[in-house]
Design an enzyme around this catalytic site. Structure first.
Site, PDB file in Angstrom:
ATOM      1  N   ASP A  86      40.118  42.780  34.512  1.00  0.00           N
ATOM      2  CA  ASP A  86      39.300  41.952  34.292  1.00  0.00           C
ATOM      3  C   ASP A  86      39.463  41.340  32.574  1.00  0.00           C
ATOM      4  OD1 ASP A  86      36.285  41.144  34.878  1.00  0.00           O
ATOM      5  OD2 ASP A  86      36.348  42.016  32.870  1.00  0.00           O
ATOM      6  N   TYR A 214      33.076  37.357  25.468  1.00  0.00           N
ATOM      7  CA  TYR A 214      32.788  36.091  26.132  1.00  0.00           C
ATOM      8  C   TYR A 214      32.628  34.852  24.943  1.00  0.00           C
ATOM      9  CZ  TYR A 214      32.524  38.547  30.420  1.00  0.00           C
ATOM     10  OH  TYR A 214      32.798  39.553  31.606  1.00  0.00           O
ATOM     11  N   HIS A 278      36.120  42.567  43.162  1.00  0.00           N
ATOM     12  CA  HIS A 278      36.491  42.598  41.945  1.00  0.00           C
ATOM     13  C   HIS A 278      36.992  44.091  41.314  1.00  0.00           C
ATOM     14  CE1 HIS A 278      36.646  40.932  38.042  1.00  0.00           C
ATOM     15  NE2 HIS A 278      36.100  41.880  37.573  1.00  0.00           N
TER      16      HIS A 278
END
Length: 299
Positions: A86, A214, A278
């Site tokens: 990730d 982010y 995921h």
């Protein structure tokens, strides 16, 4: 920086993602230590028991990769095997770009390496492709961590870890009011103790640090201009589940299957695991353990 470590031998550095911690690698660390390796897994800046600087700009990839290089220096390690998932995969790709001299080989999970596009900023592309409700776009909003904090942390993490919908996640403006997942039933690969460990750390720290990763997408794009079109020149095994939301992003399967990925990462091996979502290293720990060991044993 909080660092978990076990074992003796050649060093393997594990880099976690969101919403995770060093603890995501618990199975891999014990396994690699049993096979004669030194397993090292930090909480990244802003996560868990590692310091969380207040400034958003302090979470650029220069800072995060710098943290990891300094960690290697402090441990007296010249080169390591690198494993990332990730956000940990994104950081690992950048580390291979910036400091390939410190990496023997990389096992990357979930997020492919895509070369920098000099014509469009990442956030402009995300908004155009997915809209303003896309989770990465929503995380840009200052104060969104307060919206997240209105929801029970454990239920929120359970909803993330157990999600098997490969469609791009969308978050409404009134996220806290609309958050109403069904009661969760934990699968065999995630215990109540595991979930409580993650939840206890996120309750203590909140989500601002992770969200700042982010919020640095466009800053990272600006900082990495010198590496436009650069290839990854260390050996790489990439592993992804076919139910992973990142595998379903527009163009990713074509990029992998059509040779674009291999062109940018010449020393690439790809494994697509069927029926896996995921959080692949937690969901299928034994398979991932052996993929890591089999690959790094070549080097």
């Amino acid at each position: 920086m909080h660092v978990a470590e076990i074992g003796e031998g050649p060093a393997v550095l594990f880099v976690h993602g969101f919403p995770e911690l060093w603890y995501t690698w618990r199975h891999q660390m014990l396994f690699m230590a049993s096979k004669g390796y030194r397993a090292i897994a930090p909480d990244l800046r802003g996560f868990g028991d590692t310091d969380a600087p207040p400034s958003t700009a302090s979470y650029s990839v220069f800072h995060i990769v710098g943290d990891l290089v300094c960690l290697l220096d402090s441990l007296g390690l010249d080169k390591v095997y690198l494993v990332g998932h990730d956000w940990g995969a994104i950081i690992s790709w950048y580390m291979c770009l910036f400091r390939p001299d410190r990496i023997k080989a990389l096992v990357s999970m979930s997020v492919v390496y895509t070369p920098r596009n000099p014509l469009v900023k990442p956030m402009d592309l995300f908004r155009k492709t997915f809209g303003d409700d896309f989770y990465i776009c929503r995380f840009q909003e200052i104060g969104w961590e307060e919206e997240f904090a209105k929801v029970d942390t454990k239920r929120q993490l359970a909803a993330s870890f157990l999600n098997r919908n490969p469609n791009a996640p969308k978050l409404p403006k009134d996220y806290a009011k609309s958050f109403n997942p069904p009661p969760y039933t934990l699968p065999s690969w995630l215990t109540e103790e595991d979930l409580e460990y993650f939840a206890s750390k996120y309750r203590a720290t909140g989500f601002r640090g992770p969200f700042n990763y982010y919020r640095c997408f466009d800053l990272n794009w600006e900082l990495s201009g010198a590496w436009t079109e650069s290839k990854i020149l260390v050996p790489v095994k990439f592993i992804v589940g076919d139910l992973d939301l990142t595998y379903s992003f527009p163009g990713i399967k074509e990029y992998i299957d059509g040779g674009g990925f291999k062109k940018m990462v010449p020393g690439l091996e790809v494994v697509v695991m069927e029926g896996v979502a995921h959080f692949i290293n937690q969901e299928k720990p034994q398979e991932i353990n052996h993929h890591i060991l089999d690959f790094i044993n070549k080097f």
